[in-house]
Design a protein around this motif. Structure first.
Motif, mmCIF file in Angstrom:
data_model
loop_
_atom_site.group_PDB
_atom_site.id
_atom_site.type_symbol
_atom_site.label_atom_id
_atom_site.label_comp_id
_atom_site.label_asym_id
_atom_site.label_seq_id
_atom_site.Cartn_x
_atom_site.Cartn_y
_atom_site.Cartn_z
ATOM 1 N N LEU A 114 67.981 42.451 25.887
ATOM 2 C CA LEU A 114 67.526 40.982 25.742
ATOM 3 C C LEU A 114 66.586 40.419 27.254
ATOM 4 O O LEU A 114 65.496 40.137 27.390
ATOM 5 C CB LEU A 114 68.452 40.058 25.638
ATOM 6 N N ILE A 115 67.463 40.886 28.181
ATOM 7 C CA ILE A 115 66.791 40.727 29.687
ATOM 8 C C ILE A 115 65.399 41.289 29.655
ATOM 9 O O ILE A 115 64.485 40.881 30.444
ATOM 10 C CB ILE A 115 67.900 40.846 30.812
ATOM 11 N N THR A 116 65.423 42.613 29.412
ATOM 12 C CA THR A 116 64.045 43.318 29.284
ATOM 13 C C THR A 116 63.147 42.872 28.708
ATOM 14 O O THR A 116 62.095 42.674 28.955
ATOM 15 C CB THR A 116 64.435 44.950 28.802
ATOM 16 N N LEU A 117 63.495 42.163 27.537
ATOM 17 C CA LEU A 117 62.501 41.671 26.399
ATOM 18 C C LEU A 117 61.895 40.313 27.228
ATOM 19 O O LEU A 117 60.641 40.146 27.305
ATOM 20 C CB LEU A 117 63.445 41.031 25.229
ATOM 21 N N PHE A 118 62.854 39.446 27.940
ATOM 22 C CA PHE A 118 62.417 38.483 28.805
ATOM 23 C C PHE A 118 61.244 38.797 29.826
ATOM 24 O O PHE A 118 60.320 38.270 30.185
ATOM 25 C CB PHE A 118 63.580 37.396 29.229
ATOM 26 N N LEU A 119 61.875 39.777 30.622
ATOM 27 C CA LEU A 119 61.157 40.274 31.781
ATOM 28 C C LEU A 119 59.668 40.843 31.295
ATOM 29 O O LEU A 119 58.777 40.464 31.879
ATOM 30 C CB LEU A 119 61.734 41.177 32.240
#
Length: 221
Positions: A114-119
């Motif tokens: 999920l953090i990768t998605l935001f980044l």
């Protein structure tokens, strides 16, 4: 004995009797084993429960191709709904997700994804971390409030509506006017409404350069 089988059996028992009622003796009996065997794999119940929490996170399955071509808000909505649906299948286990930061393999993979998605959609690292934490808190908190042990049933909502409608109209006119809306909105609509509000706020934070996502950032879950 296979650790996966132990954890799966523990989750099955929690679904049936709850966290507090689960004992290692009960688990050992369900496995046709002894507690000494369990202690060869776990230091105690707390360590076992941490693995059960991670086991639940492993049920949240959203294929990558399902997110291809979606906007970040659409993708986060798909993931959040899948997470919520998983939690609803294990209402007695919900306190486990609120009691600790999940750092098992499934928890780490979910966080990374999920953090990768935001980044990948241009979020600064600080905002991406806070977005992940806020969404996790929202989904878990909503599930606990609406589906956790001891939560209200539809009959309770009807009684609550009748109570609101019986209030003094001069003292509580707004509550009486909103009585139906407060007690009759389907849970899936209420969940999506709150999630959409959160995502709109995150979108605004990402577009507004006057907001510093690093300022006041707490520990991410």
């Amino acid at each position: 004995m296979d650790v996966g089988r132990i954890v799966d059996t523990a989750l099955k028992l929690i679904d049936e009797v709850g966290i507090q009622a689960l004992t290692l003796r009960m688990l050992a009996d369900a496995l046709d084993s002894g507690t000494a065997t369990l202690y060869r794999h776990f230091n105690g119940k707390d360590e076992l429960l941490a693995l059960v929490a991670d086991r639940i996170l492993g049920e949240v399955h959203v294929p990558s191709e399902e997110l291809d071509g979606l906007s970040w808000r659409e993708a986060v909505t798909v993931v959040a709904k899948a997470f919520y649906g998983t939690l609803c299948r294990h209402p007695h286990a919900l306190p486990l997700l609120a009691a600790q930061v999940p750092v098992g393999p499934n928890g780490l993979r979910s966080r990374e994804r999920l953090i990768t998605l935001f980044l990948s959609h241009g979020f600064p690292v600080g905002l991406a971390a806070r977005a992940f934490t806020a969404i996790g808190h929202y989904v878990i908190g909503f599930a606990i409030q609406q589906h956790g042990p001891g939560t209200a049933c539809p009959e309770d909502q009807l009684q609550l509506r009748e109570y609101y409608n019986s209030l003094d109209p001069t003292a509580y006119p707004a509550t009486m006017a909103a009585a139906d809306e407060l007690t009759s909105v389907p849970l899936h609509e209420e969940f999506r409404f709150g999630l959409d509000l959160l995502l709109v706020g995150l979108e605004k934070a990402g577009l507004d350069p006057s907001q510093d996502p690093e300022e006041g950032t707490g520990a991410a879950g």
